[in-house]
Design a protein around this motif. Structure first.
Motif, PDB file in Angstrom:
ATOM      1  N   THR A   1     -75.838  48.220 113.994  1.00 25.48           N
ATOM      2  CA  THR A   1     -75.789  49.465 113.236  1.00 25.48           C
ATOM      3  C   THR A   1     -76.294  48.935 111.764  1.00 25.48           C
ATOM      4  OG1 THR A   1     -73.172  50.217 111.845  1.00 25.48           O
ATOM      5  CG2 THR A   1     -73.245  50.036 114.721  1.00 25.48           C
ATOM      6  N   SER A   2     -77.220  49.875 111.270  1.00 23.96           N
ATOM      7  CA  SER A   2     -77.183  49.903 110.037  1.00 23.96           C
ATOM      8  C   SER A   2     -77.107  51.567 108.953  1.00 23.96           C
ATOM      9  CB  SER A   2     -78.922  50.013 109.759  1.00 23.96           C
ATOM     10  OG  SER A   2     -79.714  51.085 110.801  1.00 23.96           O
ATOM     11  N   GLY A   3     -77.310  51.038 108.202  1.00 19.54           N
ATOM     12  CA  GLY A   3     -76.454  52.403 106.540  1.00 19.54           C
ATOM     13  C   GLY A   3     -76.498  52.236 105.663  1.00 19.54           C
ATOM     14  N   LYS A   4     -75.528  52.762 104.945  1.00 16.30           N
ATOM     15  CA  LYS A   4     -75.974  52.144 103.632  1.00 16.30           C
ATOM     16  C   LYS A   4     -73.949  51.700 103.494  1.00 16.30           C
ATOM     17  CE  LYS A   4     -79.755  54.874 101.846  1.00 16.30           C
ATOM     18  NZ  LYS A   4     -79.926  53.419 100.885  1.00 16.30           N
ATOM     19  N   TYR A   5     -73.968  50.979 102.213  1.00 17.93           N
ATOM     20  CA  TYR A   5     -73.015  50.322 102.053  1.00 17.93           C
ATOM     21  C   TYR A   5     -72.717  50.686 100.146  1.00 17.93           C
ATOM     22  CZ  TYR A   5     -75.374  45.433 101.138  1.00 17.93           C
ATOM     23  OH  TYR A   5     -75.842  44.995 100.711  1.00 17.93           O
TER      24      TYR A   5
ATOM     25  N   HIS B   1     -64.679  49.531  98.107  1.00 16.46           N
ATOM     26  CA  HIS B   1     -66.318  49.003  98.964  1.00 16.46           C
ATOM     27  C   HIS B   1     -65.827  50.021 100.748  1.00 16.46           C
ATOM     28  CE1 HIS B   1     -63.033  46.411 100.547  1.00 16.46           C
ATOM     29  NE2 HIS B   1     -63.477  46.564 101.352  1.00 16.46           N
ATOM     30  N   ASN B   2     -67.139  49.907 101.128  1.00 17.15           N
ATOM     31  CA  ASN B   2     -67.646  51.553 102.232  1.00 17.15           C
ATOM     32  C   ASN B   2     -68.991  50.427 102.764  1.00 17.15           C
ATOM     33  OD1 ASN B   2     -67.104  52.782 103.854  1.00 17.15           O
ATOM     34  ND2 ASN B   2     -67.663  54.636 102.954  1.00 17.15           N
ATOM     35  N   TRP B   3     -68.608  50.373 104.023  1.00 13.95           N
ATOM     36  CA  TRP B   3     -69.540  50.826 105.509  1.00 13.95           C
ATOM     37  C   TRP B   3     -69.646  51.993 106.004  1.00 13.95           C
ATOM     38  CZ3 TRP B   3     -68.176  46.486 102.298  1.00 13.95           C
ATOM     39  CH2 TRP B   3     -69.204  45.323 102.045  1.00 13.95           C
ATOM     40  N   VAL B   4     -71.534  52.846 105.601  1.00 15.05           N
ATOM     41  CA  VAL B   4     -71.463  53.719 106.662  1.00 15.05           C
ATOM     42  C   VAL B   4     -72.812  53.803 107.560  1.00 15.05           C
ATOM     43  CG1 VAL B   4     -71.705  56.171 106.343  1.00 15.05           C
ATOM     44  CG2 VAL B   4     -70.274  55.682 104.373  1.00 15.05           C
ATOM     45  N   SER B   5     -72.355  53.507 108.674  1.00 12.90           N
ATOM     46  CA  SER B   5     -73.534  53.907 109.555  1.00 12.90           C
ATOM     47  C   SER B   5     -73.885  54.956 110.122  1.00 12.90           C
ATOM     48  CB  SER B   5     -72.533  53.116 110.849  1.00 12.90           C
ATOM     49  OG  SER B   5     -71.673  51.945 110.542  1.00 12.90           O
ATOM     50  N   GLU B   6     -75.595  54.826 109.832  1.00  9.87           N
ATOM     51  CA  GLU B   6     -76.081  56.647 110.008  1.00  9.87           C
ATOM     52  C   GLU B   6     -76.211  56.002 111.834  1.00  9.87           C
ATOM     53  OE1 GLU B   6     -79.761  54.931 108.352  1.00  9.87           O
ATOM     54  OE2 GLU B   6     -78.613  55.613 106.077  1.00  9.87           O
TER      55      GLU B   6
ATOM     56  N   VAL C   1     -58.249  37.204 110.295  1.00 11.54           N
ATOM     57  CA  VAL C   1     -59.558  37.656 111.145  1.00 11.54           C
ATOM     58  C   VAL C   1     -59.509  38.558 111.860  1.00 11.54           C
ATOM     59  CG1 VAL C   1     -61.549  36.115 112.203  1.00 11.54           C
ATOM     60  CG2 VAL C   1     -59.792  34.738 110.322  1.00 11.54           C
ATOM     61  N   TRP C   2     -60.361  39.332 112.148  1.00 10.42           N
ATOM     62  CA  TRP C   2     -59.962  40.439 113.160  1.00 10.42           C
ATOM     63  C   TRP C   2     -61.507  41.149 113.581  1.00 10.42           C
ATOM     64  CZ3 TRP C   2     -60.319  46.033 110.771  1.00 10.42           C
ATOM     65  CH2 TRP C   2     -60.005  46.083 110.395  1.00 10.42           C
ATOM     66  N   SER C   3     -61.970  41.406 113.653  1.00  8.54           N
ATOM     67  CA  SER C   3     -63.632  43.164 114.287  1.00  8.54           C
ATOM     68  C   SER C   3     -62.789  44.048 114.426  1.00  8.54           C
ATOM     69  CB  SER C   3     -64.321  41.855 115.670  1.00  8.54           C
ATOM     70  OG  SER C   3     -63.240  42.738 116.718  1.00  8.54           O
ATOM     71  N   HIS C   4     -63.800  45.073 113.858  1.00 11.86           N
ATOM     72  CA  HIS C   4     -63.622  47.216 114.196  1.00 11.86           C
ATOM     73  C   HIS C   4     -64.705  47.488 114.993  1.00 11.86           C
ATOM     74  CE1 HIS C   4     -65.213  48.315 110.396  1.00 11.86           C
ATOM     75  NE2 HIS C   4     -64.377  47.255 109.565  1.00 11.86           N
ATOM     76  N   GLY C   5     -64.858  48.161 115.161  1.00  8.57           N
ATOM     77  CA  GLY C   5     -66.080  48.924 115.703  1.00  8.57           C
ATOM     78  C   GLY C   5     -65.693  50.450 115.226  1.00  8.57           C
TER      79      GLY C   5
ATOM     80  N   ASP D   1     -70.980  61.987 117.785  1.00  9.44           N
ATOM     81  CA  ASP D   1     -70.569  61.787 119.243  1.00  9.44           C
ATOM     82  C   ASP D   1     -70.863  60.209 119.212  1.00  9.44           C
ATOM     83  OD1 ASP D   1     -73.272  61.928 120.150  1.00  9.44           O
ATOM     84  OD2 ASP D   1     -72.581  63.171 121.066  1.00  9.44           O
ATOM     85  N   GLU D   2     -71.176  59.574 118.936  1.00  8.45           N
ATOM     86  CA  GLU D   2     -71.777  57.978 119.452  1.00  8.45           C
ATOM     87  C   GLU D   2     -70.598  56.873 118.192  1.00  8.45           C
ATOM     88  OE1 GLU D   2     -75.729  55.324 119.194  1.00  8.45           O
ATOM     89  OE2 GLU D   2     -75.698  56.772 117.785  1.00  8.45           O
ATOM     90  N   SER D   3     -70.999  55.803 119.416  1.00  6.51           N
ATOM     91  CA  SER D   3     -69.387  54.885 118.603  1.00  6.51           C
ATOM     92  C   SER D   3     -69.761  53.677 119.225  1.00  6.51           C
ATOM     93  CB  SER D   3     -68.154  55.331 119.025  1.00  6.51           C
ATOM     94  OG  SER D   3     -67.914  55.047 120.613  1.00  6.51           O
ATOM     95  N   VAL D   4     -69.607  52.435 118.299  1.00  2.41           N
ATOM     96  CA  VAL D   4     -69.658  50.848 119.223  1.00  2.41           C
ATOM     97  C   VAL D   4     -68.542  50.382 118.624  1.00  2.41           C
ATOM     98  CG1 VAL D   4     -72.279  51.144 117.418  1.00  2.41           C
ATOM     99  CG2 VAL D   4     -70.261  49.820 116.163  1.00  2.41           C
ATOM    100  N   ALA D   5     -68.420  49.480 119.921  1.00  2.00           N
ATOM    101  CA  ALA D   5     -67.378  48.637 119.607  1.00  2.00           C
ATOM    102  C   ALA D   5     -66.739  47.726 119.384  1.00  2.00           C
ATOM    103  CB  ALA D   5     -67.297  47.748 121.396  1.00  2.00           C
TER     104      ALA D   5
END
Length: 305
Positions: free
Chosen positions: A46-50, A73-78, A20-24, A82-86
Motif C-alpha cells: 500500500t501507499s499513503g500518508k505517514y 507516529h502513524n501510517w494511513v494507507s490510501e 518482531v511481527w507483521s500486521h495488515g 471496504d478494502e484490506s491487505v493481510a
C-alpha cells in the motif's frame, strides 16, 4: 489540529529481547500513537500518508523508518473503505535498556550511538536499504536463539551503513510522553467522575481510548497505581463518605447513588477502605461534630460579656 497520541503497550515476551511481527491494514494499532520502545518499520504493501512527530510525508512499499522512544507516529494507507491487505508492514520493537545493555556487552557496537540519537526525531532510510533489510526482516519472523540475535544485529548494521538516511521530525521537535499520558488519562478520569453513578465498565473506557481492554488495563494501572475497579470503588467510597457526613440520605440510598448495585458489596468495600461500616462511620462523624459544637459553646460561654 493533531490530537495527543494514544499509548501503545508493546508486548515483549520475558524470554525475548525484542519483538518482531507483521500486521495488515486496517489494524488496531494503526492510529496516532507512541510507545517507550524504539521501532523499525518496513512497509511492504500500500501507499499513503505517514506522520512522525511534526513530519508529514508520502509512503510506498520499501518505506523504512527507525523511530525513537515516545515519538508519535502513524501510517494511513490510501485504500477503499471496504478494502484490506493481510500484510501492510514488518515491525521490530526493542527497549532502550536492551540496546544499551547490548552495546555495553559488545563495545564494537558503539557505532549505533549516533543512529539511536538520530532516531529521537525519526530516521528515513534509502530505498536500497529497504530492499537490503527486507529478507532479514522475513527471516527474523521465525528465527530463534542466537540466529535471531545475529539477524537483528545484521539489520542494525544495514541501517548504520546507510549514508542516505534523513531526519523526519524537525530538529526542535521534542516528544513529551508525560504530557501525552496526562492528557489521555485526564479525559478518562474526568469521564469516570462524571459518570460515577452509572454502570462503568472497563471495556467502555477502553473503547473510548481506542485500546484493547488488556492494553487499557495495563496503562490505567501504570498511570494511577491501581486497577480500574480499585480506582472506581475508591472514588465511590470517597463520595459516599461525603454524603454520610453532609447529608441525611439513608445508607441504602447512598449505596445506589454512588454507583454500587448491591448493599452488601457497598458495605464490604466501605469496610475494606475505611476500617468501619458506613453506619458506624456516620455515628463517628456525628460524635465528632457534636464534640466540636460543644467546644464552640464552651468557648462562647467563657467570653466575658
Amino acid at each position: 489540529m493533531i490530537h495527543n497520541p494514544d499509548l501503545e503497550l508493546v508486548d515483549v515476551r520475558q524470554d525475548e529481547s525484542f519483538t518482531v511481527w507483521s500486521h495488515g491494514y486496517p489494524y488496531r494499532t494503526v492510529r496516532w500513537h507512541f510507545h517507550p520502545e524504539y521501532e523499525i518499520q518496513l512497509i511492504t504493501a500500500t501507499s499513503g500518508k505517514y506522520f512522525v512527530g511534526d513530519f508529514i510525508g508520502n509512503f510506498e512499499p520499501g518505506n523504512l523508518v527507525l523511530l525513537g522512544p515516545n515519538l508519535p507516529h502513524n501510517w494511513v494507507s490510501e485504500m477503499a473503505q471496504d478494502e484490506s491487505v493481510a500484510e501492510r508492514g514488518l515491525i521490530i520493537q526493542f527497549s532502550a535498556d536492551f540496546i544499551a545493555n547490548t552495546m555495553r556487552a559488545f563495545p564494537k557496537l558503539k557505532s549505533l550511538q549516533n543512529l539511536l540519537a538520530e532516531a529521537q526525531g525519526g530516521q528515513l532510510f534509502s530505498a536500497a536499504a529497504g530492499q537490503l533489510v527486507a529478507p532479514i526482516f522475513r527471516e527474523l519472523l521465525n528465527a530463534r536463539g542466537f540466529r535471531r540475535v545475529r539477524l537483528f544485529l545484521s539489520l542494525l548494521d544495514c541501517l548504520v551503513k546507510d549514508g542516505e538516511r534523513s531526519q523526519l521530525a524537525s530538529p526542535g521537535y521534542m516528544p513529551d510522553a508525560l504530557a501525552y499520558m496526562s492528557s489521555t488519562f485526564n479525559h478518562v478520569l474526568a469521564y469516570i467522575g462524571e459518570n460515577l453513578a452509572t454502570d462503568l465498565r472497563e471495556a467502555t473506557l477502553a473503547e473510548l481510548c481506542k485500546h484493547s481492554v488488556s492494553t487499557f488495563s495495563r496503562a490505567f494501572r501504570k498511570h494511577t497505581g491501581m486497577s480500574f475497579v480499585q480506582y472506581v470503588n475508591r472514588l465511590r467510597i470517597n463520595v459516599a463518605c461525603e454524603m454520610l457526613i453532609d447529608g441525611d440520605a439513608g445508607i441504602t440510598d447512598i449505596c445506589f447513588l454512588v454507583g454500587f448495585n448491591n448493599v452488601s458489596n457497598f458495605n464490604r468495600q466501605f469496610l475494606e477502605q475505611k476500617g468501619v461500616s458506613p453506619s458506624r462511620f456516620r455515628k463517628y462523624q456525628e460524635l465528632n461534630m457534636s464534640s466540636r459544637n460543644m467546644t464552640a459553646t464552651d468557648q462562647a460561654m467563657s467570653v466575658p460579656a
